[in-house]
Design a protein around this motif. Structure first.
Motif, mmCIF file in Angstrom:
data_model
loop_
_atom_site.group_PDB
_atom_site.id
_atom_site.type_symbol
_atom_site.label_atom_id
_atom_site.label_comp_id
_atom_site.label_asym_id
_atom_site.label_seq_id
_atom_site.Cartn_x
_atom_site.Cartn_y
_atom_site.Cartn_z
ATOM 1 N N GLY A 124 0.805 -1.216 0.000
ATOM 2 C CA GLY A 124 0.000 0.000 0.000
ATOM 3 C C GLY A 124 0.839 1.267 0.000
ATOM 4 O O GLY A 124 0.377 2.323 -0.416
ATOM 5 N N ARG A 125 2.073 1.164 0.429
ATOM 6 C CA ARG A 125 2.977 2.316 0.449
ATOM 7 C C ARG A 125 3.661 2.526 -0.894
ATOM 8 O O ARG A 125 4.272 3.563 -1.127
ATOM 9 N N PHE A 126 3.565 1.555 -1.781
ATOM 10 C CA PHE A 126 4.187 1.640 -3.103
ATOM 11 C C PHE A 126 3.402 2.614 -3.963
ATOM 12 O O PHE A 126 2.218 2.423 -4.224
ATOM 13 N N ASP A 127 4.078 3.697 -4.386
ATOM 14 C CA ASP A 127 3.366 4.739 -5.134
ATOM 15 C C ASP A 127 3.630 4.692 -6.638
ATOM 16 O O ASP A 127 3.166 5.557 -7.376
ATOM 17 N N GLY A 128 4.387 3.713 -7.097
ATOM 18 C CA GLY A 128 4.640 3.573 -8.517
ATOM 19 C C GLY A 128 5.766 4.444 -9.042
ATOM 20 O O GLY A 128 6.030 4.463 -10.233
ATOM 21 N N ALA A 129 6.450 5.184 -8.162
ATOM 22 C CA ALA A 129 7.519 6.076 -8.578
ATOM 23 C C ALA A 129 8.772 5.315 -9.003
ATOM 24 O O ALA A 129 9.614 5.855 -9.699
ATOM 25 N N ALA A 130 8.897 4.078 -8.587
ATOM 26 C CA ALA A 130 10.048 3.241 -8.944
ATOM 27 C C ALA A 130 9.535 1.845 -9.279
ATOM 28 O O ALA A 130 8.409 1.498 -8.959
ATOM 29 N N GLN A 131 10.401 1.075 -9.899
ATOM 30 C CA GLN A 131 10.029 -0.306 -10.174
ATOM 31 C C GLN A 131 10.020 -1.068 -8.863
ATOM 32 O O GLN A 131 10.804 -0.786 -7.953
#
Length: 53
Positions: free
Chosen positions: A38-45
């Motif tokens: 849920g903390r993954f914002d898609g800014a990195a792979q």
């Protein structure tokens, strides 16, 4: 998880020569990914995020 599971296991196997230890470490790492997805914002792979952990 299925997409990155083999990569995680391969990385763990490089550092942990005992297969059982590598499997356990990979499972722990994947659980951390699942717990924090849920903390993954898609800014990195996702693979890059895994390395930064």
């Amino acid at each position: 998880m299925l997409a990155i599971g083999p990569q995680v296991f391969d990385q763990c196997g490089r550092f942990l020569p005992c297969r059982q230890d590598a499997e356990e470490a990979a499972q722990d790492a994947l659980m951390r990914v699942a717990t924090n997805i849920g903390r993954f914002d898609g800014a990195a792979q996702l693979v890059a995020v895994r390395r930064g952990g």
